[in-house]
Design an enzyme around this catalytic site. Structure first.
Site, PDB file in Angstrom:
ATOM      1  N   CYS A  40       2.369  -5.103  -4.628  1.00 26.46           N
ATOM      2  CA  CYS A  40       1.958  -5.670  -5.989  1.00 26.46           C
ATOM      3  C   CYS A  40       2.456  -4.564  -7.132  1.00 26.46           C
ATOM      4  CB  CYS A  40       0.526  -5.514  -5.823  1.00 26.46           C
ATOM      5  SG  CYS A  40      -0.351  -4.195  -5.545  1.00 26.46           S
ATOM      6  N   HIS A 311      -5.182  -2.503  -6.874  1.00 24.46           N
ATOM      7  CA  HIS A 311      -4.027  -3.785  -6.951  1.00 24.46           C
ATOM      8  C   HIS A 311      -3.381  -3.824  -8.454  1.00 24.46           C
ATOM      9  CE1 HIS A 311      -2.578  -7.599  -5.709  1.00 24.46           C
ATOM     10  NE2 HIS A 311      -3.043  -8.341  -6.819  1.00 24.46           N
TER      11      HIS A 311
END
Length: 368
Positions: A40, A311
């Site tokens: 990510c 994330h």
């Protein structure tokens, strides 16, 4: 389809097309990127760079000019150019692309990104831009050497120092800082220029990008053990030092230093400070008389409580619409939602989604 690039079209894609309806920008493509195990950090930065339109156009042009070379000359630049070309040339308007070849090449080039651990998006961006510059400079030197070998030197004088090459990566992202030091005894000012591709700013609670930039350029006094050696006085003297933006870049990338090493904890801690970043930004502390004005077009957001887990997602402005990219998922968001990524006014908060890297484009920048 090129090996390593797969396409899918899901509910989210059709939902996005429906949301935009007749306002879907002509020729634009909104594709999510598949995650290959904690990638990510890579996907979020790639989306921000893809919507840096002049940079994207240069990459697509580069791919068009170099696609005949074959896999033997594959590098990170050709993989990125191929990926951006794949996205921009899709028949469908939305979907998901798997940037497998780019990720494989990234892991081959740098062992930091080789595993499946959580990585830092800013570290990746910094590595990527510098690596692209290295490739372009090597290609330029190779072309020059071949030209010299095939013909006359075209008037080049031996022994003359060549100016540093300015690549299209530089033209987009490079600015110049001036480090000024003023001797407090003789008032002589010593100035030293240095280039930058992004600015890393220290942050404080309940502040703004403007105040962070002001602190970045604030005057520091050098005294006691930190005295400055003045060439004119030929001795150590008290001095005042400040950093100024001499030449602002076309694309201003601002990295907020949200990860701070805490000695008492012997580890890095994430600062969830509330830092307001405006949609329109003025740089008033440059050496030029006129202010440089910028418009926000992308934000890489870190989600989570610490640097070693969490994330990354990105917010992108495209054709006056704001989009939210979370790996494979792409959604429209309202401009007012950007405020939720400023950070928290409290030390502890349930909201862990914080702006980490900001991308501003110069307003009125000439196209080259």
């Amino acid at each position: 389809m090129v090996d390593g690039v797969t396409l899918t079209m899901g509910v989210a894609g059709s939902k996005l097309e429906k949301a935009l309806g007749d306002h879907f920008p002509e020729g634009e493509r909104y594709f999510g990127l598949e995650n290959f195990g904690n990638t990510c950090y890579c996907n979020s930065v790639l989306q921000a760079l893809y919507f840096c339109v002049p940079f994207r156009e240069q990459l697509v042009e580069y791919y068009s000019n170099n696609k005949s070379q074959g896999d033997g000359d594959e590098n990170l630049l050709t993989c990125l150019a191929e990926l951006f070309t794949q996205i921009s040339s899709q028949k469908k308007k939305t979907g998901v692309i798997a940037p497998k070849r780019f990720v494989q090449r990234l892991r081959k080039e740098n062992d930091v990104f080789r595993g499946f651990m959580h990585q830092d998006a800013h570290e990746f961006l910094n590595f990527l831009l510098n690596h692209l510059v290295d490739i372009l400079e090597k290609e330029s030197h190779k072309a020059k050497n071949q030209a010299l070998a095939n013909g006359p030197s075209n008037g080049q004088v031996n022994g003359v120092k060549q100016e540093p090459m300015v690549t299209w990566v530089h033209k987009n992202f490079q600015g110049i800082l001036t480090n000024e030091t003023r001797c407090l005894r003789c008032e002589t000012v010593t100035a030293r220029d240095e280039t930058f591709l992004d600015l890393s700013l220290d942050i404080e609670q309940n502040s703004s990008i403007t105040s962070c930039l002001k602190n970045f350029s604030s005057t520091e006094t050098l005294n006691a053990e930190d005295k400055f050696f003045c060439d004119k006085c030929c001795s150590l003297q008290e001095a005042q030092k400040r950093m100024k933006i001499k030449k602002p870049p076309r694309i201003l990338v601002i990295h907020l230093k949200r990860f701070k090493f805490m000695e008492q904890l012997n580890r890095h801690k994430k600062l969830s400070y509330r830092v307001v970043f405006p949609l329109e930004l003025k740089l008033s502390n440059t050496m030029e008389a006129a202010d440089s004005e910028y418009s926000l077009f992308a934000v890489v957001v870190h989600v989570g409580s610490g640097p070693n887990h969490g994330h990354y997602v990105s917010l992108v402005k495209s054709h006056n619409h704001w989009l939210f990219f979370d790996d494979e998922n792409v959604e429209m968001i309202d401009e007012s939602a950007i405020q939720t990524f400023f950070g928290s006014a409290q030390e502890y908060s349930n909201n862990t989604d914080h702006g980490y890297i900001l991308f501003y484009e110069s307003i009125g920048a000439d196209k080259y």
